[in-house]
Design an enzyme around this catalytic site. Structure first.
Site, PDB file in Angstrom:
ATOM      1  N   SER A  92      49.164 111.087  10.833  1.00 55.32           N
ATOM      2  CA  SER A  92      50.525 111.619  10.715  1.00 55.32           C
ATOM      3  C   SER A  92      51.483 110.778  11.560  1.00 55.32           C
ATOM      4  O   SER A  92      51.640 109.591  11.323  1.00 55.32           O
ATOM      5  CB  SER A  92      50.535 113.097  11.131  1.00 55.32           C
ATOM      6  OG  SER A  92      51.779 113.696  10.878  1.00 55.32           O
ATOM      7  N   HIS A 205      53.939 117.397   6.009  1.00 58.10           N
ATOM      8  CA  HIS A 205      53.155 116.874   4.880  1.00 58.10           C
ATOM      9  C   HIS A 205      53.053 117.876   3.733  1.00 58.10           C
ATOM     10  O   HIS A 205      51.989 118.068   3.141  1.00 58.10           O
ATOM     11  CB  HIS A 205      51.768 116.432   5.368  1.00 58.10           C
ATOM     12  CG  HIS A 205      51.830 115.490   6.521  1.00 58.10           C
ATOM     13  ND1 HIS A 205      52.321 114.205   6.389  1.00 58.10           N
ATOM     14  CD2 HIS A 205      51.526 115.656   7.833  1.00 58.10           C
ATOM     15  CE1 HIS A 205      52.298 113.624   7.583  1.00 58.10           C
ATOM     16  NE2 HIS A 205      51.833 114.478   8.463  1.00 58.10           N
TER      17      HIS A 205
END
Length: 320
Positions: A92, A205
């Protein structure tokens, strides 16, 4: 036998007050890195890392900058010791220090982007919370169920989306507060060993972050993304990417698409297998706060080839 290093950089949730303080005390290169970041953003970064309360540090506009700063500072200390990566990947947020170490982004661009990215994402999360009677969105790890089963439960929970493919034993779901509460109920009914909320400030996400992706696209419009100088693995594709243009495109998709970490681990594992067969010696390091990625590596079929080591204390660096 040649020695090669894979650097895996942690994402949000790894932050902790006081992180890497002893590294900076023992390694002037690490402290100099933090001081350079302070100059770029006009803020006391050591104070952010060492004096900020945990609840404040968990906000996107605080955690993203602090984790990136800590990761790059540790990498600076490693470089001074002659340890540099042949492969970079990040979970991430961790993709940004990975881009920096791979030469995709300049140091200054990395810091400026991460600061703005954190602010953009925090605003979107605050907006979602405001529309939900003040209940903030977030993420929850579902443990003990297969990823496909978690995806089905997330669909049934409402505005919830499988966001991080962490391992065969753990999938992280993003969603609104209401959807995550339903997810916990459904997950336990389906036999999940545990459903645990994460210390993050938003539903990352997932499609809930589309507004943030739109804003980030504007920020990145004039930023140069170079082709990587190391092997670079992408969360969006789960594969190695060799084009700076594709990495730039993925940096925007990143906000609304899941992290395909298990796919990246498989690629890394095969690279190490092939390298060892050719006489290479590989080490996997996790520079930055926490050791989550080391733990996830243990769940892979490749963990017997080489272990992954956290690097976030002076002792860790001294023992390399």
């Amino acid at each position: 036998m040649s020695k090669k290093y894979a650097f895996l950089f942690p994402g949000q949730g790894a932050q902790a007050p006081g992180m890497i303080k002893d590294v900076c005390e023992a390694h002037p290169e690490a402290r100099a890195c933090l001081d350079s970041i302070s100059e770029i953003v006009g803020e006391d970064i050591p104070a952010l890392l060492w004096e900020t309360e945990a609840a404040v540090l968990s906000r996107s506009d605080r955690s993203q900058l602090s984790i990136t700063a800590a990761s790059l500072a540790v990498a600076a200390a490693l470089k001074a010791k002659g340890i540099e990566p042949a492969l970079c990947a990040g979970f991430s947020l961790g993709e940004f220090p990975a881009m920096c170490l791979s030469g995709v982004l300049s140091f200054e661009d990395t810091i400026r982007i991460v600061k703005l990215r954190g602010e953009i994402m925090q605003k979107v999360c605050d907006d979602i919370a405001a529309r939900s009677a003040g209940n903030p969105p977030g993420m929850a790890a579902v443990m003990g169920l297969a990823p496909d089963q978690v995806k089905e439960i997330a669909k049934a929970a409402g505005e919830a989306y499988a966001a991080n493919m962490n391992s065969v034993k753990q999938t992280v779901v993003s969603g609104t507060a209401e959807a995550l509460a339903k997810l916990e109920e459904l997950g336990k009914a389906a036999g999940a060993r545990r459903v645990m909320r994460l210390a993050v400030a938003g539903p990352y996400h997932s499609p809930l972050m589309q507004a943030a992706a739109d804003e980030l696209q504007k920020v990145l419009a004039d930023i140069t993304f170079n082709d990587p100088k190391t092997i670079f693995l992408s969360n969006v594709t789960g594969k190695a990417v060799t084009s700076g243009a594709e990495i730039k495109k993925n940096a925007i998709l990143h906000l609304t698409n899941p992290v395909l970490w298990t796919d990246e681990e498989a690629v890394l594992g095969k690279i190490i297998q092939e390298g060892q067969a050719a006489g290479e010696e590989w080490s996997i390091l996790e520079p930055g706060p926490g050791k989550v990625l080391c733990g996830l590596w243990k769940d892979t079929e490749f963990s017997s080839l080489v272990s992954a080591q956290p690097v976030n204390t002076a002792d860790h660096i001294a023992n390399l």
